[in-house]
Write a protein that holds these residues in place. Structure first.
Motif, PDB file in Angstrom:
ATOM      1  N   ALA A 110     104.851  48.864  40.113  1.00  0.00           N
ATOM      2  CA  ALA A 110     106.408  49.218  40.385  1.00  0.00           C
ATOM      3  C   ALA A 110     106.419  49.862  41.761  1.00  0.00           C
ATOM      4  N   LEU A 111     107.699  49.776  42.336  1.00  0.00           N
ATOM      5  CA  LEU A 111     108.005  50.610  43.396  1.00  0.00           C
ATOM      6  C   LEU A 111     109.205  51.589  42.736  1.00  0.00           C
ATOM      7  N   CYS A 112     108.723  52.835  43.020  1.00  0.00           N
ATOM      8  CA  CYS A 112     109.817  53.755  42.583  1.00  0.00           C
ATOM      9  C   CYS A 112     110.619  54.367  43.894  1.00  0.00           C
ATOM     10  N   VAL A 113     111.809  53.982  43.946  1.00  0.00           N
ATOM     11  CA  VAL A 113     112.932  54.297  44.793  1.00  0.00           C
ATOM     12  C   VAL A 113     113.976  55.434  44.621  1.00  0.00           C
ATOM     13  N   ARG A 114     113.531  56.652  45.046  1.00  0.00           N
ATOM     14  CA  ARG A 114     114.341  57.758  45.112  1.00  0.00           C
ATOM     15  C   ARG A 114     115.633  57.667  45.026  1.00  0.00           C
TER      16      ARG A 114
ATOM     17  N   ILE B 133     107.571  55.134  46.392  1.00  0.00           N
ATOM     18  CA  ILE B 133     106.259  55.367  46.036  1.00  0.00           C
ATOM     19  C   ILE B 133     105.838  54.063  45.179  1.00  0.00           C
ATOM     20  N   SER B 134     104.667  53.369  45.619  1.00  0.00           N
ATOM     21  CA  SER B 134     104.100  52.464  44.906  1.00  0.00           C
ATOM     22  C   SER B 134     102.960  52.439  43.961  1.00  0.00           C
TER      23      SER B 134
ATOM     24  N   VAL C 131     106.796  54.584  32.429  1.00  0.00           N
ATOM     25  CA  VAL C 131     106.239  54.665  33.835  1.00  0.00           C
ATOM     26  C   VAL C 131     106.933  55.595  34.631  1.00  0.00           C
ATOM     27  N   ALA C 132     108.130  55.736  34.380  1.00  0.00           N
ATOM     28  CA  ALA C 132     109.013  56.899  34.983  1.00  0.00           C
ATOM     29  C   ALA C 132     108.250  58.221  34.729  1.00  0.00           C
ATOM     30  N   ALA C 133     107.891  58.553  33.534  1.00  0.00           N
ATOM     31  CA  ALA C 133     107.316  59.862  33.090  1.00  0.00           C
ATOM     32  C   ALA C 133     105.895  60.092  33.704  1.00  0.00           C
TER      33      ALA C 133
ATOM     34  N   VAL D  86     112.629  53.184  38.891  1.00  0.00           N
ATOM     35  CA  VAL D  86     111.601  52.327  38.840  1.00  0.00           C
ATOM     36  C   VAL D  86     111.955  50.880  38.891  1.00  0.00           C
ATOM     37  N   VAL D  87     111.318  50.247  39.745  1.00  0.00           N
ATOM     38  CA  VAL D  87     111.516  48.739  40.001  1.00  0.00           C
ATOM     39  C   VAL D  87     110.301  48.146  39.757  1.00  0.00           C
ATOM     40  N   PHE D  88     110.328  47.189  38.872  1.00  0.00           N
ATOM     41  CA  PHE D  88     108.711  46.695  38.458  1.00  0.00           C
ATOM     42  C   PHE D  88     108.775  45.362  39.300  1.00  0.00           C
ATOM     43  N   THR D  89     107.498  45.204  39.827  1.00  0.00           N
ATOM     44  CA  THR D  89     106.875  44.351  40.719  1.00  0.00           C
ATOM     45  C   THR D  89     105.846  43.560  40.158  1.00  0.00           C
ATOM     46  N   SER D  90     105.234  42.646  41.129  1.00  0.00           N
ATOM     47  CA  SER D  90     104.067  41.927  40.690  1.00  0.00           C
ATOM     48  C   SER D  90     102.756  42.882  40.941  1.00  0.00           C
ATOM     49  N   GLY D  91     102.758  44.125  41.435  1.00  0.00           N
ATOM     50  CA  GLY D  91     101.681  44.707  41.650  1.00  0.00           C
ATOM     51  C   GLY D  91     101.943  45.544  42.805  1.00  0.00           C
ATOM     52  N   GLY D  92     101.065  46.328  43.374  1.00  0.00           N
ATOM     53  CA  GLY D  92     100.839  47.206  44.382  1.00  0.00           C
ATOM     54  C   GLY D  92     101.195  46.704  45.711  1.00  0.00           C
ATOM     55  N   THR D  93     100.698  45.227  45.803  1.00  0.00           N
ATOM     56  CA  THR D  93     100.927  44.752  47.082  1.00  0.00           C
ATOM     57  C   THR D  93     102.212  44.508  47.353  1.00  0.00           C
TER      58      THR D  93
END
Ligand code: PLP
Length: 373
Positions: A201-205, A186-187, A55-57, A66-73
Motif C-alpha cells: 500500500a501507499l498511504c497518501v496524506r 508512506i510505503s 492497514v490504516a490502523a 490507504v491505496v492498495f498496490t502490488s507491493g512495496g516496489t
C-alpha cells in the motif's frame, strides 16, 4: 540435515501468519469483484474495506488515505512518480526500488552507523528553489537502522518540500504513526509483516496530490487502476491487525549479538550505535565470505541472507554498508539475520551453535594460519 529448518530471514519475506492464511482462503472461496454491484461484489468490497481499516490502523492513517498496490516496489514507484517533483533527494541507503525509480535523485549521505546526515540534507534543501520530494526510509532492510524521520520532515517542511517514507521494513515491527511523523507518502508491503507477497500500500496524506501512473477503472479512489487483488488484500489486512503491537524480539536479537561477539571478538555489528529495529542484525564473521556463511548455515538448517540479495538470488556487494564507509573486505563478511513473529529462543540457539561451528572450522583456523605464517 536437521529435522526442523530455522528461518531467520524475515526482512526478505516473513512467513504467512495463520490469520492471513485463513482470511485469504476464505476470500478465494468467496470470489467476486469489488466493483460489481451485486451481492458477490458487495461482499468483496466489504472485505477490501475491512482490510483498508486494518492497514490504516497499523500506521495511524485514515482508511481513505490507504491505496492498495502490488507491493512495496509499486508503492515506492507510485509515490516517486505521482508526487510530480522535479527534484528528488533520497538517502544513500534507500532500497533499489527507490533509487532506481529516480536515478536522477540527489543523494543524502549517511554516517558510519547508516543514519542520514541532517546537516547535509538541510544544505541540499537550501541549495535550490525547485520543488523537492525528500525520500528517506523508516528502517533499513539490511541493518535495521532507524532514520530520524521527524527531523527529516521538519527540515523538508521548512523548505517547502514533500516527504516520502519507505516504511516497508518498519511497519509491523516498530510503531509507525503517519500523522505523528507528518510524512506525505508512506510505503508498505504485506509480505514483510506476515501477509502475502505481491500486495502492499501507499498511504497518501489527506490533501497531498498524487497523479496516478496508469489509467483504467476508478479503483482505489482513482489513484491505482486495476481490479483489486482481493484475497491478497484480505491477507494483508489480517496480517496488519496481527502485527499491530510490533515485534517483541529485541531480547533474542541482543542475546544473539552478545553471544557471537563474545565468541569472535573480531566480528562486528553494523549500525550498532544507532537506533535499530529490534529484529535485525547485520553481523560479520571475520575472514569468512558472507556467501560461505549463508551456504554453511543453510546446510546446518538455518536460513539467513548475505547483503542485499537481488531478484536473481545473486549476492551483490552491499551498497548500504559501502555508504556507511565499511571497507569492502569487511562488508563482504557480513550476514543479515532478521527475526519475526514466529522466532524463538531455540531458533537463536541453533544459529549461535551453527555460527560457532563454522567460525571454528573456517574463520578461526584461517586467522591462526595467517598468524602462524
Ligand atoms: N523497500 C524496502 C526497504 C524493502 O526492503 C523492500 C523489499 O525487500 C521493498 C521496498 C520492496 O517491497 P516488495 O517486495 O513488496 O516489492
Amino acid at each position: 540435515m536437521p529435522a526442523t529448518y530455522v528461518y531467520l530471514d524475515h526482512n526478505a519475506s516473513s512467513p504467512l501468519r495463520p490469520a492471513a492464511f485463513d482470511a485469504m482462503v476464505e476470500t478465494l472461496r468467496a470470489g467476486g469483484n469489488p466493483s460489481s454491484v451485486h451481492r458477490s461484489g458487495r461482499r468483496a468490497r466489504s472485505i477490501v474495506d475491512k482490510a483498508r481499516r486494518q492497514v490504516a490502523a497499523l500506521i495511524g492513517a485514515l482508511p481513505a488515505e490507504v491505496v492498495f498496490t502490488s507491493g512495496g516496489t509499486e508503492a515506492n514507484a507510485l509515490a516517486l512518480a505521482g508526487a510530480q517533483a522535479t527534484r528528488v533527494i533520497a538517502s544513500a541507503v534507500e532500497h533499489d526500488s527507490v533509487r532506481r525509480a529516480r536515478p536522477d535523485a540527489e543523494t543524502i549521505p549517511v554516517d558510519g552507523n547508516g543514519v542520514v546526515d541532517l546537516a547535509a540534507l538541510e544544505r541540499m534543501l537550501a541549495a535550490a528553489a525547485a520543488p523537492a520530494l525528500v525520500s528517506v526510509m523508516f528502517a533499513n532492510n539490511e541493518t535495521g537502522v532507524l532514520q530520524p524521520i521527524g527531523e527529516v520532515v521538519r527540515l523538508a517542511r521548512g523548505a517547502g518540500a514533500l516527504v516520502h517514507c519507505d516504511a516497508v521494513q518498519g511497519a509491523g515491527k516498530a510503531p509507525v504513526d503517519v500523522h505523528g511523523l507528518g510524512v506525505d507518502f508512506i510505503s508498505l508491503s504485506a509480505h514483510k509483516l506476515g501477509g502475502p507477497a505481491g500486495v502492499g500500500a501507499l498511504c497518501v496524506r489527506s490533501g497531498a496530490s498524487l497523479v496516478p501512473d496508469r489509467r483504467g477503472g476508478g479503483q482505489e479512489f482513482n489513484r491505482r487502476a486495476g481490479t483489486e487483488n482481493v484475497a491478497g488484500i484480505a491477507g494483508f489486512g489480517a496480517a496488519a491487525e496481527a502485527a499491530v503491537d510490533g515485534l517483541a524480539v529485541g531480547a533474542l536479537r541482543d542475546h544473539l549479538e552478545t553471544s557471537l561477539l563474545a565468541f569472535a571478538p573480531g566480528s562486528k555489528v553494523f549500525g550498532a550505535e544507532a537506533l535499530r529495529l529490534s529484529n535485525t542484525s547485520c553481523i560479520s564473521m571475520p575472514g569468512v565470505p558472507a556467501e560461505t556463511q549463508v551456504m554453511s548455515l543453510d546446510l546446518a538448517g538455518v536460513g539467513v541472507s548475505a547483503g542485499a540479495a537481488c531478484s536473481s538470488g545473486k549476492v551483490q556487494r552491499s551498497a548500504v554498508l559501502a555508504a556507511m564507509g565499511v571497507a569492502a573486505a569487511e562488508g563482504d563478511t557480513a550476514i543479515r539475520v532478521s527475526l519475526g513473529w514466529n522466532s524463538s529462543f531455540e531458533d537463536i540457539e541453533r544459529l549461535i551453535a551453527a555460527w560457532r561451528d563454522l567460525y571454528i572450522r573456517v574463520g578461526y583456523s584461517d586467522i591462526k594460519r595467517a598468524q602462524a605464517a
